[in-house]
Design an enzyme around this catalytic site. Structure first.
Site, PDB file in Angstrom:
ATOM      1  N   ASP A 106       0.922  -1.169   0.154  1.00  0.00           N
ATOM      2  CA  ASP A 106       0.097   0.019   0.007  1.00  0.00           C
ATOM      3  C   ASP A 106       0.841   1.279  -0.029  1.00  0.00           C
ATOM      4  O   ASP A 106       2.150   1.184   0.419  1.00  0.00           O
ATOM      5  CB  ASP A 106      -0.849  -0.077   1.238  1.00  0.00           C
ATOM      6  CG  ASP A 106      -1.873  -1.012   1.431  1.00  0.00           C
ATOM      7  OD1 ASP A 106      -2.028  -1.937   0.284  1.00  0.00           O
ATOM      8  OD2 ASP A 106      -1.826  -1.509   2.704  1.00  0.00           O
TER       9      ASP A 106
HETATM   10  N1  URA Z   1      -1.003  -6.018   4.358  1.00  0.00           N
HETATM   11  C1  URA Z   1      -1.503  -4.448   4.197  1.00  0.00           C
HETATM   12  O1  URA Z   1      -2.602  -4.273   4.908  1.00  0.00           O
HETATM   13  N2  URA Z   1      -1.013  -3.860   3.321  1.00  0.00           N
HETATM   14  C2  URA Z   1       0.200  -3.821   2.775  1.00  0.00           C
HETATM   15  O2  URA Z   1       0.789  -3.099   2.100  1.00  0.00           O
HETATM   16  C3  URA Z   1       0.850  -5.104   2.760  1.00  0.00           C
HETATM   17  C4  URA Z   1      -0.084  -6.179   3.631  1.00  0.00           C
END
Ligand code: URA
Length: 240
Positions: A106
């Site tokens: 993310d």
């Molecule tokens: N889990 C999440 O919530 N975000 C990420 O970027 C990776 C794993």
């Protein structure tokens, strides 16, 4: 048209190292073309005819590239963003071969991302069927009790189904927050954030610290390095 490339590009495209490293090898007299030492990085090479060696060993075209990037928060795991936000491609130089991220993090997540030109390897690394474990450091917005940790370990129900059992270790608690290490084998969209929400808390900070046997180690944030052949092999071995 003949496949002409600069010597520097031929070396980086072969997946041996970055273009900066290649320039260093060339300047250091370690590179020969048809038996003659060439010290000019933009020397033109015709890969269909010329024989290039590094330290006397032949350089073969199209060697696959495997990079490990320590993505900072605030960078998108995409090539381009219509809104002009920074993407991870700002952090890597032109390697002469196209590398794509194996999975994504993310915008607000930092940590390890593998980029590769080997599409089959990327597919196996991200496909939940192969269960490659990914480890995250998580700071939660509240203190979590043992029962909440147990729920996370057993699996919680998300809108796209129950999560697989996870390894969850409490690293420490401060007065207001818990710091956990969580290892999952799926990697669904925003999975860790959603798992923490499922036990009535929120993620304040999320860092991916390991993918299978490969850990952040000395890698600095915003930087990348080439994976060693032994690390690529270990990642293949981690796929069940
Ligand atoms: N889990 C999440 O919530 N975000 C990420 O970027 C990776 C794993």
């Amino acid at each position: 048209m003949r496949p002409l490339k600069t010597l520097e590009r031929v070396l980086s495209k072969a997946g041996l190292g970055s273009r900066t490293e290649a320039r260093g090898w060339i300047a250091g007299g370690r590179v020969r073309v048809n038996g003659r030492t060439v010290r000019t990085p933009d020397f033109w090479v015709d890969f269909s005819r010329d024989r290039v060696t590094l330290d006397g060993k032949p350089v073969k075209p199209g060697k696959k590239l495997y990079l490990l990037l320590y993505k900072p928060a605030g960078y998108l795991t995409t090539y381009q963003d219509p809104q002009g936000r920074p993407t991870i491609y700002r952090l890597i130089e032109d390697l002469g071969a196209w590398v794509a991220p194996a999975g994504r993090l993310d915008l607000d997540t930092s940590g390890l991302l593998i980029l590769t030109s080997d599409t089959q390897f990327a597919e196996r690394l991200t496909n939940p069927l192969h269960k490659v474990p990914k480890t995250y450091l998580v700071k939660t917005s509240t203190l979590l009790g043992e029962e909440q940790l147990e729920q996370l370990r057993r699996g919680v129900t998300l809108k796209d189904g129950p999560t697989r059992p996870a390894v969850v270790n409490r690293l420490r608690d401060s007065q207001k927050y818990s710091y956990l290490e969580i290892t999952i084998t799926e990697g669904r969209n925003r999975q860790v954030r959603r798992m923490i929400e499922a036990v009535d808390s929120k993620v304040l900070k999320l860092v991916r610290t390991a993918i299978g046997p490969v850990r952040i180690g000395e890698l600095r944030i915003g930087r990348y390095r080439h994976l060693a052949a032994s690390e690529v092999e270990a990642l293949v071995a981690a796929q069940t």
